[in-house]
Design an enzyme around this catalytic site. Sequence first.
Site, PDB file in Angstrom:
ATOM      1  N   SER A  12       0.901  -1.339   0.079  1.00 21.28           N
ATOM      2  CA  SER A  12      -0.094  -0.187  -0.085  1.00 21.28           C
ATOM      3  C   SER A  12       0.782   1.350  -0.109  1.00 21.28           C
ATOM      4  CB  SER A  12      -0.867   0.195   1.250  1.00 21.28           C
ATOM      5  OG  SER A  12      -2.034  -0.796   1.256  1.00 21.28           O
ATOM      6  N   GLU A 270     -11.412  -0.663  -6.144  1.00 18.09           N
ATOM      7  CA  GLU A 270     -11.388  -1.820  -6.613  1.00 18.09           C
ATOM      8  C   GLU A 270     -12.767  -2.243  -7.529  1.00 18.09           C
ATOM      9  OE1 GLU A 270      -8.774  -3.860  -5.866  1.00 18.09           O
ATOM     10  OE2 GLU A 270      -8.119  -2.129  -4.459  1.00 18.09           O
TER      11      GLU A 270
END
Length: 295
Positions: A12, A270
């Site tokens: 991340s 996403e």
Amino acid sequence: MKKVKFIYNPFSGENIIINEIDKVIKIHQMEGYTIVPFRIDMNINIHEAFNDIDQDYSYILVAGGDGTIDSVVNIMKEKNIDIPIGVIPVGTANDFAKLLDMPLDVGECCKKILNSVPVPVDIGKINNKYFVNVASTGLFTDVSQKTDDNLKNTIGKLAYYLKGIEQLPNFRRLKVNIKSEEIDYDGYMYLMLVFNGMTAGNFKLAPKSEITDGFLDVIIFKAVPIKELLPLFIRVIKGEHLDDPGVIHFKTRELKIHSNEDIVTDIDGEKGPDFPLLINCVHNGIRVLGINENS
């Protein structure tokens, strides 16, 4: 000792959490907690992180971006796990963590979580999936999905903007049908966002959204003439877009969306489900640590 499941995404953002793991463990040990870590990896199913969750766990600590938080929340709902979560913002945008007013410093974030009590907050549900911040469809909604992770880690949010510019040649109006108690819209749009939070890519698009009111904030950018787009974009920057005639804004508990256009949906960066869509607010869907009561 009390246990905390620590789920962290080393990929991340700018890989910040990798150098902060010892700090996370030390701060929790000083408060009498045992950290049980799980490293997210493409070769290991994240479901395995939850195999040992029982009554001995005080909460789940998530270090990652909005997509990582979504994954954790969806599995918790799937497995009926009802314990609080804490969020360490180490992603690219960190929209949900910003909504909670979580500090970017990992140590300060852990301390804020440990010195708080769980607060019930809303989440969204789109068909069979849950989201914490925003679901969207229309132009540019798959920018995050198409942006290379290495590029995001190197130049951060700028990577999203560059990828968005690449998609400008595909700019076109889109036919949609949107129904709720508040509205029945059958027309053309460019972009639609359904917010549980306030921001998307750090743009504060839903300033009237509240995370505990049991409603989602819907914002539709209608297919206005091209000449009106620049003034509208300026109003977005100023936070005045909700009053623009080219924008539809309303709060709702549930809405249905259908489109025959070749477009995708996005859930916090996403890929989301295909049309038709049923989106609703799950009031008090999860409990969160570190949040200010008045957030």
